[in-house]
Design an enzyme around this catalytic site. Structure first.
Site, PDB file in Angstrom:
ATOM      1  N   PHE A 146       0.859  -1.178   0.000  1.00 17.25           N
ATOM      2  CA  PHE A 146       0.000   0.000   0.000  1.00 17.25           C
ATOM      3  C   PHE A 146       0.901   1.236   0.000  1.00 17.25           C
ATOM      4  O   PHE A 146       1.247   1.786   1.053  1.00 17.25           O
ATOM      5  CB  PHE A 146      -0.899  -0.033   1.239  1.00 17.25           C
ATOM      6  N   GLY A 147       1.288   1.661  -1.201  1.00 18.97           N
ATOM      7  CA  GLY A 147       2.199   2.796  -1.330  1.00 18.97           C
ATOM      8  C   GLY A 147       1.721   3.789  -2.367  1.00 18.97           C
ATOM      9  O   GLY A 147       1.583   3.441  -3.552  1.00 18.97           O
ATOM     10  N   HIS A 203       4.755  -3.793   3.025  1.00 20.22           N
ATOM     11  CA  HIS A 203       5.934  -3.897   2.171  1.00 20.22           C
ATOM     12  C   HIS A 203       7.198  -3.448   2.902  1.00 20.22           C
ATOM     13  O   HIS A 203       7.167  -2.606   3.796  1.00 20.22           O
ATOM     14  CB  HIS A 203       5.744  -3.100   0.872  1.00 20.22           C
ATOM     15  N   ASN A 204       8.326  -4.063   2.529  1.00 24.93           N
ATOM     16  CA  ASN A 204       9.664  -3.750   3.033  1.00 24.93           C
ATOM     17  C   ASN A 204       9.882  -4.157   4.496  1.00 24.93           C
ATOM     18  O   ASN A 204      10.900  -3.793   5.093  1.00 24.93           O
ATOM     19  CB  ASN A 204       9.972  -2.248   2.897  1.00 24.93           C
ATOM     20  N   SER A 222       8.052  -1.041   6.017  1.00 24.32           N
ATOM     21  CA  SER A 222       9.444  -0.696   6.315  1.00 24.32           C
ATOM     22  C   SER A 222       9.798  -0.845   7.792  1.00 24.32           C
ATOM     23  O   SER A 222      10.691  -0.161   8.297  1.00 24.32           O
ATOM     24  CB  SER A 222       9.752   0.728   5.841  1.00 24.32           C
TER      25      SER A 222
END
Length: 291
Positions: A146-147, A203-204, A222
């Site tokens: 979700f970016g 994510h990340n 992140s």
């Protein structure tokens, strides 16, 4: 409409016949016979669609052990079981003794290690799965995170999500858990970590070895988590924070900043557990004093 339906029915009557070639390494490589003798359509557009349909049918073959479908460029060990209704896409690598349940989709170039069991209706894309993992029903791994960002016109634009999700060895992932692929680094789950049902990993995120994530945990993008970390049910971790090894978080806690020392934490925001207990005791005392 009747003409199109009759043509569609005619197309379905031609099914490519797979030819199995065994190799010395125990893997199988498949090729398909071309369809000969099919009459050409009078329409050039229909001919193109017909050729595409035939080509797509030829690229996917039926796996002999279980009845699932696989792309002819996939590399699959002969001991792998692919159940009927499962689909393995192009350039996948499936190691020995892997079990893929019905309804599961293994996307292009996914790798699955030895003796891993994948349940029903699982989605694996942009990912590498280690050895002896157990992935329960409905899990989604490797989809975009979700970016988004706001451009100069005030519109929301999607950030590119180009990397992978990497799952270590002996990892168990509970039903309907989602693990997003990375954008600036791979999303990583360390060896021997255990993840409960309905967990969201953004994510990340990098999670260390032998971690435990209980149900409904949510980890934003992140985040970096060390080894032997336990997150109780419904723990939330904000983006871009780090948690050192050997931390335990009580259920419903929220991590809003880095945790730099090992120990037990709880509350919102998460603080050392003895401080959280003092906060609760103080609130109870004030409540009793309030008329």
């Amino acid at each position: 409409m009747a003409i199109h339906l009759s043509k569609l029915a005619f197309l379905r009557s031609f099914t490519p016949i797979p030819r199995l070639i065994s190799t010395a390494t125990g893997r199988y490589r498949f090729s398909a016979c071309s369809i000969e003798g099919a009459p050409s359509s009078g329409s050039s557009t229909w001919s193109v669609l017909e050729d595409d349909a035939n080509r797509n049918h030829q690229e996917f073959q039926k796996w002999p052990n279980g009845g699932g479908m696989f792309h002819k460029t996939a590399c699959i060990e002969s001991t792998a079981l692919i159940e009927i209704g499962a689909v393995v896409h192009s350039e996948c690598v499936i190691a020995s003794n892997v079990h893929i349940g019905s309804g599961t989709i293994v996307g292009p170039a996914v790798k699955i290690g030895e003796s891993t069991k994948v349940g029903y209706n699982v989605s694996l894309t942009n990912s590498i799965i280690g050895d002896a993992c157990f992935i329960h029903n409905g899990v989604c791994i490797g989809q975009d995170g979700f970016g988004f960002f706001v451009d100069e016109h005030g519109s929301m634009r999607k950030k590119l999500q180009m990397l992978s999700a990497r799952i270590g060895n002996h990892v168990e992932i509970g039903a309907n858990t989602c693990i997003d692929r990375g954008s600036w680094r791979d999303t990583v789950i360390g060896d021997h970590s255990k993840i409960d049902n309905l967990v969201q990993i953004g994510h990340n995120v990098v999670i260390g070895k032998s971690c435990i994530l209980c149900g409904q945990v949510g980890i934003a993008g992140s985040v970096t988590i060390g080894d032997h970390v336990t997150l109780g049910g419904r723990v939330a971790v904000r983006d871009h924070v780090s948690i050192v090894s050997k931390v335990r978080l009580a259920a419903n806690s929220t991590v809003t900043k880095d945790i730099k020392e090992s120990g037990d934490y709880g509350g919102f925001p998460a603080v050392p557990i003895h401080e959280w207990r003092k906060q609760i005791a103080t609130l109870q005392t004030l409540k009793k004093r309030t008329p």
